[in-house]
Design a protein around this motif. Sequence first.
Motif, PDB file in Angstrom:
ATOM      1  N   GLN A 117       0.962  -1.403  -0.228  1.00 45.19           N
ATOM      2  CA  GLN A 117      -0.486   0.048  -0.206  1.00 45.19           C
ATOM      3  C   GLN A 117       0.673   1.453   0.168  1.00 45.19           C
ATOM      4  N   VAL A 118       0.660   2.297  -0.615  1.00 43.14           N
ATOM      5  CA  VAL A 118       1.424   3.116  -0.468  1.00 43.14           C
ATOM      6  C   VAL A 118       0.267   4.771   0.460  1.00 43.14           C
ATOM      7  N   ASP A 119       0.850   5.575   1.090  1.00 43.39           N
ATOM      8  CA  ASP A 119      -0.371   6.635   1.327  1.00 43.39           C
ATOM      9  C   ASP A 119       0.369   7.823   1.606  1.00 43.39           C
ATOM     10  N   LEU A 120      -0.269   8.824   1.091  1.00 44.50           N
ATOM     11  CA  LEU A 120      -0.018  10.229   1.138  1.00 44.50           C
ATOM     12  C   LEU A 120      -0.901  10.859   1.830  1.00 44.50           C
ATOM     13  N   LYS A 121       0.189  11.365   2.818  1.00 36.05           N
ATOM     14  CA  LYS A 121      -0.395  13.042   3.824  1.00 36.05           C
ATOM     15  C   LYS A 121       0.876  14.118   2.827  1.00 36.05           C
ATOM     16  N   MET A 122      -0.258  15.132   2.264  1.00 34.83           N
ATOM     17  CA  MET A 122       0.768  16.235   2.112  1.00 34.83           C
ATOM     18  C   MET A 122       0.216  17.484   2.668  1.00 34.83           C
ATOM     19  N   VAL A 123       0.762  18.268   2.937  1.00 35.93           N
ATOM     20  CA  VAL A 123       0.451  19.531   4.614  1.00 35.93           C
ATOM     21  C   VAL A 123       0.981  20.779   3.873  1.00 35.93           C
ATOM     22  N   ALA A 124       0.166  21.825   4.261  1.00 31.42           N
ATOM     23  CA  ALA A 124       0.500  23.644   3.497  1.00 31.42           C
ATOM     24  C   ALA A 124       0.584  23.954   4.936  1.00 31.42           C
ATOM     25  N   ASP A 125       1.407  25.224   4.700  1.00 29.69           N
ATOM     26  CA  ASP A 125       2.013  25.816   5.683  1.00 29.69           C
ATOM     27  C   ASP A 125       0.444  26.582   6.281  1.00 29.69           C
ATOM     28  N   ASN A 126      -0.397  26.679   6.219  1.00 29.83           N
ATOM     29  CA  ASN A 126      -1.278  27.092   6.714  1.00 29.83           C
ATOM     30  C   ASN A 126      -2.421  26.191   7.645  1.00 29.83           C
ATOM     31  N   GLY A 127      -1.201  24.802   7.781  1.00 29.97           N
ATOM     32  CA  GLY A 127      -1.503  23.463   8.777  1.00 29.97           C
ATOM     33  C   GLY A 127      -3.310  22.690   8.107  1.00 29.97           C
ATOM     34  N   THR A 128      -3.901  23.144   6.871  1.00 28.47           N
ATOM     35  CA  THR A 128      -4.792  22.340   6.042  1.00 28.47           C
ATOM     36  C   THR A 128      -3.599  20.697   5.436  1.00 28.47           C
ATOM     37  N   SER A 129      -4.349  19.762   5.008  1.00 24.44           N
ATOM     38  CA  SER A 129      -3.601  18.869   4.854  1.00 24.44           C
ATOM     39  C   SER A 129      -4.790  18.051   3.382  1.00 24.44           C
ATOM     40  N   SER A 130      -3.964  17.269   2.754  1.00 25.16           N
ATOM     41  CA  SER A 130      -4.617  16.082   1.686  1.00 25.16           C
ATOM     42  C   SER A 130      -4.409  14.404   2.679  1.00 25.16           C
ATOM     43  N   THR A 131      -5.026  13.759   2.520  1.00 27.03           N
ATOM     44  CA  THR A 131      -4.804  12.520   2.656  1.00 27.03           C
ATOM     45  C   THR A 131      -4.910  12.065   1.703  1.00 27.03           C
ATOM     46  N   ALA A 132      -4.288  10.224   1.260  1.00 23.17           N
ATOM     47  CA  ALA A 132      -5.138   9.268   0.578  1.00 23.17           C
ATOM     48  C   ALA A 132      -4.347   8.249   0.782  1.00 23.17           C
ATOM     49  N   ASN A 133      -4.663   6.997   0.396  1.00 21.25           N
ATOM     50  CA  ASN A 133      -4.005   5.639   0.050  1.00 21.25           C
ATOM     51  C   ASN A 133      -4.164   4.910  -1.426  1.00 21.25           C
ATOM     52  N   CYS A 134      -3.556   4.212  -1.396  1.00 22.96           N
ATOM     53  CA  CYS A 134      -4.035   3.111  -2.376  1.00 22.96           C
ATOM     54  C   CYS A 134      -3.374   2.098  -2.396  1.00 22.96           C
ATOM     55  N   GLN A 135      -3.499   0.955  -2.756  1.00 21.12           N
ATOM     56  CA  GLN A 135      -3.040  -0.521  -3.540  1.00 21.12           C
ATOM     57  C   GLN A 135      -1.690  -0.239  -4.664  1.00 21.12           C
ATOM     58  N   ALA A 136      -0.839  -0.696  -4.671  1.00 18.45           N
ATOM     59  CA  ALA A 136       0.325  -0.329  -5.354  1.00 18.45           C
ATOM     60  C   ALA A 136      -0.152  -0.931  -6.544  1.00 18.45           C
ATOM     61  N   ALA A 137      -1.507  -1.810  -6.821  1.00 15.76           N
ATOM     62  CA  ALA A 137      -1.935  -2.371  -8.271  1.00 15.76           C
ATOM     63  C   ALA A 137      -2.425  -1.413  -8.951  1.00 15.76           C
ATOM     64  N   THR A 138      -2.507   0.091  -8.197  1.00 15.16           N
ATOM     65  CA  THR A 138      -3.462   0.479  -8.967  1.00 15.16           C
ATOM     66  C   THR A 138      -3.099   2.045  -9.203  1.00 15.16           C
ATOM     67  N   LEU A 139      -1.214   1.490  -9.244  1.00 18.33           N
ATOM     68  CA  LEU A 139      -1.063   2.749  -9.571  1.00 18.33           C
ATOM     69  C   LEU A 139       0.479   2.463 -11.050  1.00 18.33           C
ATOM     70  N   SER A 140      -0.519   1.368 -11.503  1.00 20.89           N
ATOM     71  CA  SER A 140       0.389   1.380 -12.684  1.00 20.89           C
ATOM     72  C   SER A 140      -0.107   1.515 -13.466  1.00 20.89           C
ATOM     73  N   SER A 141       0.846   1.914 -15.226  1.00 18.12           N
ATOM     74  CA  SER A 141      -0.268   2.422 -16.049  1.00 18.12           C
ATOM     75  C   SER A 141      -1.670   1.560 -16.228  1.00 18.12           C
ATOM     76  N   GLY A 142      -2.303   3.384 -16.084  1.00 23.72           N
ATOM     77  CA  GLY A 142      -4.041   3.553 -16.618  1.00 23.72           C
ATOM     78  C   GLY A 142      -4.695   2.550 -14.722  1.00 23.72           C
ATOM     79  N   GLY A 143      -3.537   3.101 -13.956  1.00 24.57           N
ATOM     80  CA  GLY A 143      -4.724   2.939 -12.564  1.00 24.57           C
ATOM     81  C   GLY A 143      -4.958   3.381 -12.045  1.00 24.57           C
ATOM     82  N   SER A 144      -6.462   3.130 -11.586  1.00 24.14           N
ATOM     83  CA  SER A 144      -7.776   3.891 -10.722  1.00 24.14           C
ATOM     84  C   SER A 144      -7.505   4.758  -9.194  1.00 24.14           C
ATOM     85  N   CYS A 145      -6.361   4.643  -8.461  1.00 26.23           N
ATOM     86  CA  CYS A 145      -6.116   5.151  -7.415  1.00 26.23           C
ATOM     87  C   CYS A 145      -6.158   7.034  -8.174  1.00 26.23           C
TER      88      CYS A 145
END
Length: 201
Positions: A117-145
Motif C-alpha cells: 500500500q502507498v499512503d500520501l499525506k500532504m500538509v500546507a503552510d497554513n496547517g491544512t492537509s490532504s491524505t489518501a491511500n491506494c494499493q500499488a496495483a492501482t498505481l500502475s499504467s492506467g491505474g484507478s487510484c
Amino acid sequence: MIRSRVFLLMLVVAFLAVVQPARAQVTAYAAGQGAVNSIDVSVEVRASVRSRCGFAAGGAPAGSIDQADFDQSGFTRDFAIQLNCTGASRIAVSSVNGGMTTATAGATGYATKAPYQVDLKMVADNGTSSTANCQAATLSSGGSCTFAGTAGSSTGLRLGGASTRANGSYLRVSAPAYSGASPLVAGRYTDTLTVTVSVAP
C-alpha cells in the motif's frame, strides 16, 4: 506777507505727498516658501507573480527498503516530502510493477508478485492537509487510484494551500505479512515508485 504765502505753499505740497494713493505691492517668494499650487495624480500599478511548484532542494522522496522475509514480517517506511509550491498543488505517484515482483521464475503453485500500500499525506503552510491511500496495483499504467499517474492540473492528490516548508508531508509504503492464496517464490522483490508534483488551479 510773502513769508506766509511760502509757508502755505509748502504745507500744500506736503499734504499732497501724504494723500497720494498707495502703489500696488508685489511680494516675491523664495523657492519653498509661500502658497503652493498642488495637483493630485492617481497612478495605478498592477503586477502579478506566477505560481511556482516543485520539490524543495532535497525535498523529493528518495530511498529504498530492504526488508528480509517481508512475506512474514511485512514492512513500513515513511519518505519525507518537502514542496516548494507558492499555491495549490497536485502530487501523483506511479508504480512500475504495480506491486513487489521478482525476476525469479515462478513455479507451479507459487506467486511472483506481492501487494503493498502507498499512503500520501500532504500538509500546507497554513496547517491544512490532504491524505489518501491506494494499493500499488492501482498505481500502475492506467491505474484507478486517485493520485495515480503523472501530476497535472487535474491529476493527483490536491493540496489547496501553499507549501514551502518542512510541514510533515510524507509518502508511506507498507504491507502486512503476506496472506495470498499462493506462497511467494523465493527471490528478491522490487518495485519503483515515481512521484511528481504540479501546480493546481
